[in-house]
Design an enzyme around this catalytic site. Structure first.
Site, mmCIF file in Angstrom:
data_model
loop_
_atom_site.group_PDB
_atom_site.id
_atom_site.type_symbol
_atom_site.label_atom_id
_atom_site.label_comp_id
_atom_site.label_asym_id
_atom_site.label_seq_id
_atom_site.Cartn_x
_atom_site.Cartn_y
_atom_site.Cartn_z
ATOM 1 N N ARG A 60 1.138 -1.297 0.118
ATOM 2 C CA ARG A 60 0.216 -0.336 0.009
ATOM 3 C C ARG A 60 1.047 1.192 0.176
ATOM 4 N NH1 ARG A 60 -2.071 0.605 3.865
ATOM 5 N NH2 ARG A 60 -0.619 -0.864 5.781
ATOM 6 N N LYS A 200 -8.665 -2.112 0.355
ATOM 7 C CA LYS A 200 -8.562 -0.945 1.844
ATOM 8 C C LYS A 200 -9.723 0.559 1.288
ATOM 9 C CE LYS A 200 -6.632 -3.767 4.201
ATOM 10 N NZ LYS A 200 -7.637 -4.606 5.894
ATOM 11 N N HIS A 219 -10.611 -3.915 11.987
ATOM 12 C CA HIS A 219 -9.919 -4.267 11.043
ATOM 13 C C HIS A 219 -9.528 -6.051 11.232
ATOM 14 C CE1 HIS A 219 -5.212 -4.702 9.179
ATOM 15 N NE2 HIS A 219 -6.155 -5.393 8.497
ATOM 16 N N SER A 239 -1.567 -6.857 9.362
ATOM 17 C CA SER A 239 -1.179 -7.774 8.465
ATOM 18 C C SER A 239 -0.094 -8.150 8.880
ATOM 19 C CB SER A 239 -0.771 -7.089 6.708
ATOM 20 O OG SER A 239 -1.995 -6.654 6.452
ATOM 21 N N LYS A 243 -3.756 -12.936 11.248
ATOM 22 C CA LYS A 243 -5.735 -12.998 11.272
ATOM 23 C C LYS A 243 -5.910 -13.879 10.787
ATOM 24 C CE LYS A 243 -6.178 -8.925 10.458
ATOM 25 N NZ LYS A 243 -5.165 -8.604 9.191
ATOM 26 N N THR A 244 -5.034 -14.381 9.490
ATOM 27 C CA THR A 244 -6.253 -14.911 8.253
ATOM 28 C C THR A 244 -5.455 -16.844 8.823
ATOM 29 O OG1 THR A 244 -5.669 -13.323 6.928
ATOM 30 C CG2 THR A 244 -5.724 -15.641 6.044
ATOM 31 N N ASP A 258 -10.726 -10.969 7.326
ATOM 32 C CA ASP A 258 -9.560 -9.205 7.140
ATOM 33 C C ASP A 258 -10.241 -8.164 7.880
ATOM 34 O OD1 ASP A 258 -7.082 -7.758 7.036
ATOM 35 O OD2 ASP A 258 -7.944 -6.558 5.317
ATOM 36 N N ARG A 324 0.948 -11.864 -2.313
ATOM 37 C CA ARG A 324 -0.309 -13.153 -1.441
ATOM 38 C C ARG A 324 -0.862 -13.968 -2.571
ATOM 39 N NH1 ARG A 324 -2.003 -9.309 3.212
ATOM 40 N NH2 ARG A 324 -0.545 -8.347 4.109
#
Length: 520
Positions: A60, A200, A219, A239, A243-244, A258, A324
């Site tokens: 990003r 996002k 988030h 990130s 989380k995932t 997410d 990713r």
């Protein structure tokens, strides 16, 4: 096609692409893969995944995000966290981008954000690349044919990597801009091939609008027990904190990885897909995510593949550490079909502590949970943003500061209300370093983190002996089966205990200074 005149967006900007035959509309996975390959946007890997490059932008660009200033948002936007763009500059940018688009050859997807129909928005996305269209089709919710017949967009996103903004004309900093007009719900993305900017931008828009409807946008990832949507848990974190990985549990149902909302009736996913990091991904450690990387149509960004066999090498970070995989939720064997769950029983805050100071697991009171939520302490990991090569300790309010257009206090108060009304148990789980800080200690073993989390979710820590952490006050289990004492009590894992004390004092002072600055 309706045109733009005098540098101002037409009132019907949302419907600009309704009837034009110049665009590929709502193409499915097979068609988009074919388009991407024929246009040399990507190559097929083993199993049919599409391998693409995002160009020089492998993460990003937070400094290139803008919100349009105007009377409808001037008092509610947290301008300390957001770059301003004048309406005149935005309208000129939108007009110039739409002129670029008007020649056709772009892709249109009519999608939705929000699994709860009470808060769902229709989103029209116009993309220059076929693979961007495929990416966002995976990531958002896909209406059925009947819904598409009467589809009316409530938000427009125009994604145009090939258009370079001009700072002197468009009021931006560079040729890259992610500009959002909240009042008209229009987003323009240009000068970057990083597809994550689309998801996002939509998340940022929902982060602004949903608190007005008494919904806490988060988030976080979420899952629930098999057969019991009421036994749910959420996992806050930036990130790279897990989380995932941690929510993709074969023994639980994945709601999403997410972005979620917490309303008075429960949880709902904003999205219809997952966007998982693949650096060091292995079949043994993360079989569910690994399987998606060889599924036809999955989008693999910036990974390295053998040109002869199509085999992906997830240990190779020569392009970026932020490689990713984007895939629809139905690619997961235990994914929720509704995208919803009950009010969470557990709230887990994931932190990647590069200092190696915080305990691996600790229990938080409501006030401590709000404090840690507002602090959002973690470490930015390599590749997530441009220029990040190694972990950098940082504070990111609400575990997602780049995506919150309003002051953190708005979200903190909503979280407090939800915790009090639900009675959810709150935890801090450190997936960072143990036995020392970055460069001395080691990254917390994933199998240990999973054991700790399992103990949380099956409530086996109820009644277990705990003692207060001497630096931060949260309760830490004194002992746990199969967990080394130096994991639970991080000071024991340091060879130099005095060095630990100095590092802990430093981190504590950083927390205090950040909180004072945030709440001024």
């Amino acid at each position: 096609m309706t045109r733009i005149s005098n540098g101002h967006a037409c009132p019907d900007s949302m419907s600009l692409f309704d009837d034009s035959g110049l665009f590929v509309r709502n193409a499915g996975v097979h068609a988009l893969v074919q388009q991407a390959v024929s246009r040399n946007e990507g190559v097929l890997c083993k199993g049919g995944a599409l391998l693409v490059s995002t160009g020089r932008f492998t993460g990003r660009s937070p400094n290139d995000k803008f919100i349009v200033d105007g009377p409808g948002v001037a008092e509610s936007v947290w301008w300390d966290n957001c770059n301003r763009m004048s309406r005149t500059c935005f309208d000129r940018l939108l007009s110039d981008v739409l002129d670029h688009v008007s020649g056709g050859g772009f892709f249109v997807q009519d999608l939705q954000a929000g699994a709860d129909e009470n808060y769902r928005i229709n989103v029209r996305l116009v993309t220059e690349y076929a693979w961007h269209s495929l990416f966002i089709r995976h990531l958002l919710l896909r209406p059925d044919r009947a819904e598409l017949q009467g589809f009316r967009p409530g938000c427009l996103v125009v994604d145009c990597p090939g258009f370079k903004a001009t700072p002197a004309i468009h009021g931006c900093r560079s040729g890259t801009a992610i500009a959002m007009d909240i009042e008209r719900k229009i987003v323009v993305i240009c000068g970057t091939g990083y597809a994550g900017e689309m998801k996002k931008a939509i998340f940022s828009l929902l982060n602004y609008t949903l608190p007005f409807e008494n919904v806490l946008p988060m988030h976080c990832s979420a899952n629930h027990a098999i057969g019991d949507p009421g036994d749910s848990a959420i996992f806050f974190g930036l990130s790279g904190t897990g989380k995932t990985t941690l929510s993709s549990d074969p023994e639980r149902i994945l709601v999403g990885d997410d972005e979620h909302g917490w309303s008075s009736s429960g949880l709902f996913n904003f999205e219809g897909g997952c966007y998982a990091k693949t650096q060091n991904l292995s079949e043994d450690a993360e079989p569910e995510i690994f399987a998606t990387t060889s599924r036809f149509g999955s989008v693999i960004e910036n990974a390295v593949a053998d040109p002869d066999t199509g085999e992906l090498d997830f240990l190779d970070s020569s392009i970026t550490e932020n490689a990713r995989c984007a895939y629809p939720l139905d690619g997961m064997p235990t994914a929720s079909r509704s995208g919803t769950a009950g009010i969470p029983q557990h709230v887990v805050m994931l932190t990647c502590d590069a200092f190696g100071v915080l305990p691996a697991l600790s229990r938080l009171t409501t006030e401590q949970a709000v404090y840690h939520f507002l602090s959002g302490f973690t470490s930015k990991v390599g590749g997530t943003e441009r220029g990040i090569k190694q972990p950098q300790p940082t504070f990111s309010a609400c575990f997602g500061q780049p995506f919150i257009p309003r002051h953190p206090g708005v979200y903190g108060e909503l979280l407090r209300e939800r915790l009090v009304s639900s009675g959810a148990k709150c935890w801090l789980l450190n997936t960072g370093w143990t036995g020392g800080g970055y460069g001395t200690g080691r990254r917390m073993p994933l199998n240990v983190t999973r054991l700790l989390l399992k103990a949380v979710l099956n409530n086996s820590l109820e009644g277990a002996p705990m003692k207060a952490d001497p630096n931060f006050g949260m309760l830490v289990p004194e002992r746990m089966e199969s967990i080394d004492a130096s994991i639970l009590n991080p000071r024991l894992g340091w060879s130099d205990r005095a060095a630990y004390d100095r590092a802990a004092a430093r981190l504590e002072s950083m927390f205090e200074e950040n909180y004072r600055r945030l709440m001024q």
